[in-house]
Scaffold this motif. Structure first.
Motif, PDB file in Angstrom:
ATOM      1  N   GLN A  92       0.606  -1.236  -0.227  1.00 51.05           N
ATOM      2  CA  GLN A  92       0.047  -0.116   0.014  1.00 51.05           C
ATOM      3  C   GLN A  92       0.845   1.334  -0.041  1.00 51.05           C
ATOM      4  OE1 GLN A  92      -2.850  -0.140   3.208  1.00 51.05           O
ATOM      5  NE2 GLN A  92      -3.494  -2.226   2.928  1.00 51.05           N
ATOM      6  N   ASN A  93       2.005   1.173   0.258  1.00 47.09           N
ATOM      7  CA  ASN A  93       3.177   2.224   0.169  1.00 47.09           C
ATOM      8  C   ASN A  93       3.877   2.289  -1.000  1.00 47.09           C
ATOM      9  OD1 ASN A  93       5.262   3.894   0.630  1.00 47.09           O
ATOM     10  ND2 ASN A  93       5.452   3.565   2.778  1.00 47.09           N
ATOM     11  N   PRO A  94       3.489   3.064  -1.934  1.00 46.48           N
ATOM     12  CA  PRO A  94       4.589   3.026  -3.254  1.00 46.48           C
ATOM     13  C   PRO A  94       5.807   3.485  -3.110  1.00 46.48           C
ATOM     14  CG  PRO A  94       3.043   4.979  -2.983  1.00 46.48           C
ATOM     15  CD  PRO A  94       2.720   4.132  -2.026  1.00 46.48           C
ATOM     16  N   SER A  95       6.479   3.759  -1.912  1.00 42.30           N
ATOM     17  CA  SER A  95       7.806   4.152  -1.733  1.00 42.30           C
ATOM     18  C   SER A  95       8.497   3.031  -1.376  1.00 42.30           C
ATOM     19  CB  SER A  95       7.824   5.186  -0.845  1.00 42.30           C
ATOM     20  OG  SER A  95       7.593   4.812   0.502  1.00 42.30           O
ATOM     21  N   ARG A  96       7.858   1.851  -1.298  1.00 42.59           N
ATOM     22  CA  ARG A  96       8.424   0.667  -0.890  1.00 42.59           C
ATOM     23  C   ARG A  96       8.347  -0.338  -1.741  1.00 42.59           C
ATOM     24  NH1 ARG A  96       6.958   0.530   5.676  1.00 42.59           N
ATOM     25  NH2 ARG A  96       8.213   2.452   6.210  1.00 42.59           N
ATOM     26  N   PRO A  97       8.562  -0.130  -3.246  1.00 42.36           N
ATOM     27  CA  PRO A  97       8.395  -1.335  -4.248  1.00 42.36           C
ATOM     28  C   PRO A  97       8.917  -2.606  -4.170  1.00 42.36           C
ATOM     29  CG  PRO A  97       9.809   0.531  -4.986  1.00 42.36           C
ATOM     30  CD  PRO A  97       9.618   0.793  -3.611  1.00 42.36           C
ATOM     31  N   ARG A  98      10.289  -2.720  -3.716  1.00 41.21           N
ATOM     32  CA  ARG A  98      10.955  -3.938  -3.584  1.00 41.21           C
ATOM     33  C   ARG A  98      11.055  -4.534  -2.327  1.00 41.21           C
ATOM     34  NH1 ARG A  98      14.420  -5.614  -7.521  1.00 41.21           N
ATOM     35  NH2 ARG A  98      15.907  -5.822  -6.006  1.00 41.21           N
ATOM     36  N   TRP A  99      10.289  -4.386  -1.643  1.00 42.73           N
ATOM     37  CA  TRP A  99      10.173  -4.944  -0.253  1.00 42.73           C
ATOM     38  C   TRP A  99       9.788  -6.316  -0.251  1.00 42.73           C
ATOM     39  CZ3 TRP A  99       9.446  -1.915   5.093  1.00 42.73           C
ATOM     40  CH2 TRP A  99      10.098  -0.874   5.092  1.00 42.73           C
ATOM     41  N   VAL A 100      10.226  -7.082   0.968  1.00 44.07           N
ATOM     42  CA  VAL A 100      10.059  -8.495   0.972  1.00 44.07           C
ATOM     43  C   VAL A 100       9.362  -8.680   2.485  1.00 44.07           C
ATOM     44  CG1 VAL A 100      11.218  -9.442  -0.857  1.00 44.07           C
ATOM     45  CG2 VAL A 100      12.189  -9.226   1.491  1.00 44.07           C
TER      46      VAL A 100
ATOM     47  N   VAL B 237       5.312 -16.373  19.115  1.00 44.09           N
ATOM     48  CA  VAL B 237       6.147 -15.000  18.595  1.00 44.09           C
ATOM     49  C   VAL B 237       6.847 -15.285  17.251  1.00 44.09           C
ATOM     50  CG1 VAL B 237       7.685 -13.121  19.071  1.00 44.09           C
ATOM     51  CG2 VAL B 237       6.262 -14.264  21.032  1.00 44.09           C
ATOM     52  N   ALA B 238       6.516 -14.490  16.138  1.00 48.16           N
ATOM     53  CA  ALA B 238       7.261 -14.793  14.905  1.00 48.16           C
ATOM     54  C   ALA B 238       7.951 -13.364  14.711  1.00 48.16           C
ATOM     55  CB  ALA B 238       6.076 -14.682  13.630  1.00 48.16           C
ATOM     56  N   ASP B 239       9.324 -13.809  14.611  1.00 52.07           N
ATOM     57  CA  ASP B 239      10.163 -12.850  14.063  1.00 52.07           C
ATOM     58  C   ASP B 239      10.278 -12.636  12.587  1.00 52.07           C
ATOM     59  OD1 ASP B 239      11.035 -12.944  16.723  1.00 52.07           O
ATOM     60  OD2 ASP B 239      12.850 -14.050  16.320  1.00 52.07           O
ATOM     61  N   VAL B 240       9.751 -11.554  12.053  1.00 48.83           N
ATOM     62  CA  VAL B 240       9.525 -11.298  10.764  1.00 48.83           C
ATOM     63  C   VAL B 240      10.254  -9.894  10.147  1.00 48.83           C
ATOM     64  CG1 VAL B 240       7.729 -10.789   9.049  1.00 48.83           C
ATOM     65  CG2 VAL B 240       7.106 -12.168  11.299  1.00 48.83           C
ATOM     66  N   TYR B 241      11.051 -10.368   9.199  1.00 52.31           N
ATOM     67  CA  TYR B 241      11.836  -9.230   8.415  1.00 52.31           C
ATOM     68  C   TYR B 241      10.908  -8.645   7.398  1.00 52.31           C
ATOM     69  CZ  TYR B 241      14.708  -6.745   5.219  1.00 52.31           C
ATOM     70  OH  TYR B 241      15.392  -5.934   4.270  1.00 52.31           O
ATOM     71  N   VAL B 242      10.666  -7.457   7.641  1.00 51.70           N
ATOM     72  CA  VAL B 242       9.668  -6.419   6.739  1.00 51.70           C
ATOM     73  C   VAL B 242      10.815  -5.431   5.952  1.00 51.70           C
ATOM     74  CG1 VAL B 242       7.901  -5.124   6.235  1.00 51.70           C
ATOM     75  CG2 VAL B 242       7.895  -7.098   7.795  1.00 51.70           C
ATOM     76  N   GLY B 243      11.344  -5.399   4.873  1.00 47.85           N
ATOM     77  CA  GLY B 243      12.027  -4.527   4.398  1.00 47.85           C
ATOM     78  C   GLY B 243      12.700  -4.676   2.944  1.00 47.85           C
ATOM     79  N   PRO B 244      13.668  -4.059   2.400  1.00 45.64           N
ATOM     80  CA  PRO B 244      13.989  -4.061   0.945  1.00 45.64           C
ATOM     81  C   PRO B 244      14.769  -5.383   0.979  1.00 45.64           C
ATOM     82  CG  PRO B 244      15.091  -1.999   2.400  1.00 45.64           C
ATOM     83  CD  PRO B 244      14.428  -2.883   3.338  1.00 45.64           C
ATOM     84  N   PHE B 245      14.549  -5.864  -0.565  1.00 45.16           N
ATOM     85  CA  PHE B 245      14.972  -7.249  -0.903  1.00 45.16           C
ATOM     86  C   PHE B 245      16.329  -7.187  -0.737  1.00 45.16           C
ATOM     87  CE2 PHE B 245      16.809  -9.530  -4.671  1.00 45.16           C
ATOM     88  CZ  PHE B 245      16.205 -10.530  -4.505  1.00 45.16           C
ATOM     89  N   ASP B 246      17.110  -6.264  -0.970  1.00 46.71           N
ATOM     90  CA  ASP B 246      18.637  -6.183  -1.051  1.00 46.71           C
ATOM     91  C   ASP B 246      19.364  -6.509   0.359  1.00 46.71           C
ATOM     92  OD1 ASP B 246      18.640  -5.984  -3.868  1.00 46.71           O
ATOM     93  OD2 ASP B 246      19.188  -3.729  -3.745  1.00 46.71           O
ATOM     94  N   LEU B 247      18.382  -6.343   1.263  1.00 46.10           N
ATOM     95  CA  LEU B 247      18.887  -6.388   2.769  1.00 46.10           C
ATOM     96  C   LEU B 247      18.137  -7.538   3.361  1.00 46.10           C
ATOM     97  CD1 LEU B 247      18.712  -2.651   4.217  1.00 46.10           C
ATOM     98  CD2 LEU B 247      20.617  -3.889   3.053  1.00 46.10           C
ATOM     99  N   ARG B 248      17.604  -8.641   2.536  1.00 47.98           N
ATOM    100  CA  ARG B 248      16.834  -9.713   3.124  1.00 47.98           C
ATOM    101  C   ARG B 248      17.941 -10.577   3.857  1.00 47.98           C
ATOM    102  NH1 ARG B 248      18.395 -10.309  -1.951  1.00 47.98           N
ATOM    103  NH2 ARG B 248      19.115 -12.429  -2.788  1.00 47.98           N
ATOM    104  N   PRO B 249      17.397 -11.339   4.781  1.00 52.02           N
ATOM    105  CA  PRO B 249      18.411 -12.182   5.684  1.00 52.02           C
ATOM    106  C   PRO B 249      18.993 -13.249   5.098  1.00 52.02           C
ATOM    107  CG  PRO B 249      16.077 -11.885   6.870  1.00 52.02           C
ATOM    108  CD  PRO B 249      15.822 -11.412   5.492  1.00 52.02           C
ATOM    109  N   ASN B 250      20.265 -13.291   5.343  1.00 49.36           N
ATOM    110  CA  ASN B 250      21.079 -14.503   4.683  1.00 49.36           C
ATOM    111  C   ASN B 250      21.045 -14.492   3.133  1.00 49.36           C
ATOM    112  OD1 ASN B 250      21.437 -15.198   7.214  1.00 49.36           O
ATOM    113  ND2 ASN B 250      20.045 -16.861   7.138  1.00 49.36           N
TER     114      ASN B 250
END
Length: 358
Positions: free
Chosen positions: A266-274, A294-307
């Motif tokens: 819903q936020n157009p400024s975050r197009p490549r988020w995973v 408790v779920a630990d969830v990464y929400v952020g840019p594709f390039d910074l995805r975990p591992n």
């Protein structure tokens, strides 16, 4: 101990009966003496009747009621603390219901007749403070209570700052007290009120590295606010608490990630988020075959995805064993623990501030 207690109370009753003229024994006086003797036998400063927390109580008000000592306002022969439903008229440090619980070196004080407390969360408090929160981070605690996760984040996690939201005025009072008692009050901002409302009022957008969503049975109503709070440049982490049926745990994780991705889009400024759930922690049992997770969830840019896991930009899924990525199905039915106007979890206070699911 119990036999000795009963003997003492019976002896007191006999003395009353032997008086001339006889004294009609007062039930209230009997119980006051009973609680008094019980406190003496166990060398306890108070006697409390254990109570439950109503699922309709949005502020998670304690159901515990103080039986002894009588409150200052109810200390004569005709009244007792039970006349006020076991809730003393006074609160705060030094009041009859004020206690301190120390865990992992952290002092947690609160009024047990007004605020809930769960010892079953201790393992998650330790994990959050010692393993999850990283030094120098900015953390948003959306359901802070008396500081269950705010305090470990500051004391052990060495967070730079925590913004702590709480809408129970008595819990907020205890939170401020505990921040000062543990020497971290200069590193926290307490915002009193509905976290979704105060987040908007204080523009809590694009500012934090990590969000704690420690509301049970569901924190779903706060997900949109949590996603908005993460930094645009680096994204961050959501720690999502929920009571989930064991048989639906995979469905819940997929549904959670799919729902969060929908909010991100819903936020157009975050197009490549995973969105990637990297870890699932089972905290405690809530009911047969239902646990607090408790779920630990990464929400952020594709390039910074975990591992740097092998996945596509704009995807959501679960990371298993650190490298095995399982993408969410294209369609998934909500689990039974999802908020619903006609489902198991239908309380309006858990939904959006307007009481709907939009």
């Amino acid at each position: 101990h119990l036999a000795s207690l009963l003997h003492r109370v019976v002896d007191m009753a006999k003395k009353e009966e032997d008086t001339n003229p006889p004294i009609l024994y007062d039930d209230q006086k009997f119980y006051q003496e009973l609680w008094n003797q019980l406190a003496r036998i166990y060398a306890s400063p108070r006697v409390v009747r254990r109570g439950d927390i109503s699922p309709e109580s949005r502020v998670r008000e304690s159901g515990h009621r103080l039986l002894w000592p009588p409150s200052a306002a109810c200390s004569d022969d005709t009244k007792s603390i039970e006349d006020s439903n076991g809730i003393p008229p006074e609160t705060g440090a030094g009041s009859p219901g004020w206690i301190t619980v120390t865990e992992q070196g952290i002092q947690q004080s609160f009024d047990l007749t007004r605020v809930m407390f769960s010892r079953g969360n201790i393992t998650e408090k330790i994990r959050f403070g010692h393993k999850v929160v990283q030094e120098g981070e900015i953390v948003l605690d959306m359901y802070a209570g008396i500081g269950y996760y705010t305090l470990p984040a500051l004391v052990h996690g060495k967070a730079k700052h925590v913004v702590a939201c709480e809408w129970n005025e008595h819990a907020a009072l205890a939170l401020r007290y505990n921040l000062k008692a543990n020497g971290v009050d200069d590193k926290a901002t307490v915002l009193e009120g509905d976290c979704r409302v105060v987040a908007r009022e204080h523009n809590l957008i694009n500012f934090c590295d990590r969000v704690s969503l420690g509301l049970l049975p569901s924190c779903e109503g706060g997900w949109a606010t949590a996603v908005q709070a993460l930094r645009d440049v680096s994204g961050g982490w959501l720690h999502v608490h929920a009571n989930v049926p064991d048989r639906e745990i995979d469905v819940w994780q997929f549904w959670l990630c799919t729902s969060l991705l929908s909010l991100v889009q819903q936020n157009p400024s975050r197009p490549r988020w995973v969105v990637v759930c990297t870890h699932l922690e089972r905290v405690k049992s809530f009911a047969p075959m239902i646990h607090h997770y408790v779920a630990d969830v990464y929400v952020g840019p594709f390039d910074l995805r975990p591992n740097q896991v092998d996945m596509k930009s704009g995807q959501a899924g679960i990371l298993c064993h650190g490298t095995d990525f399982r993408p969410c199905p294209q369609t998934i039915e909500p689990p039974s623990c999802a908020l619903s106007l006609d489902g198991r979890l239908h309380q309006k206070w858990m939904m959006n501030e307007s009481g709907d699911l939009k």
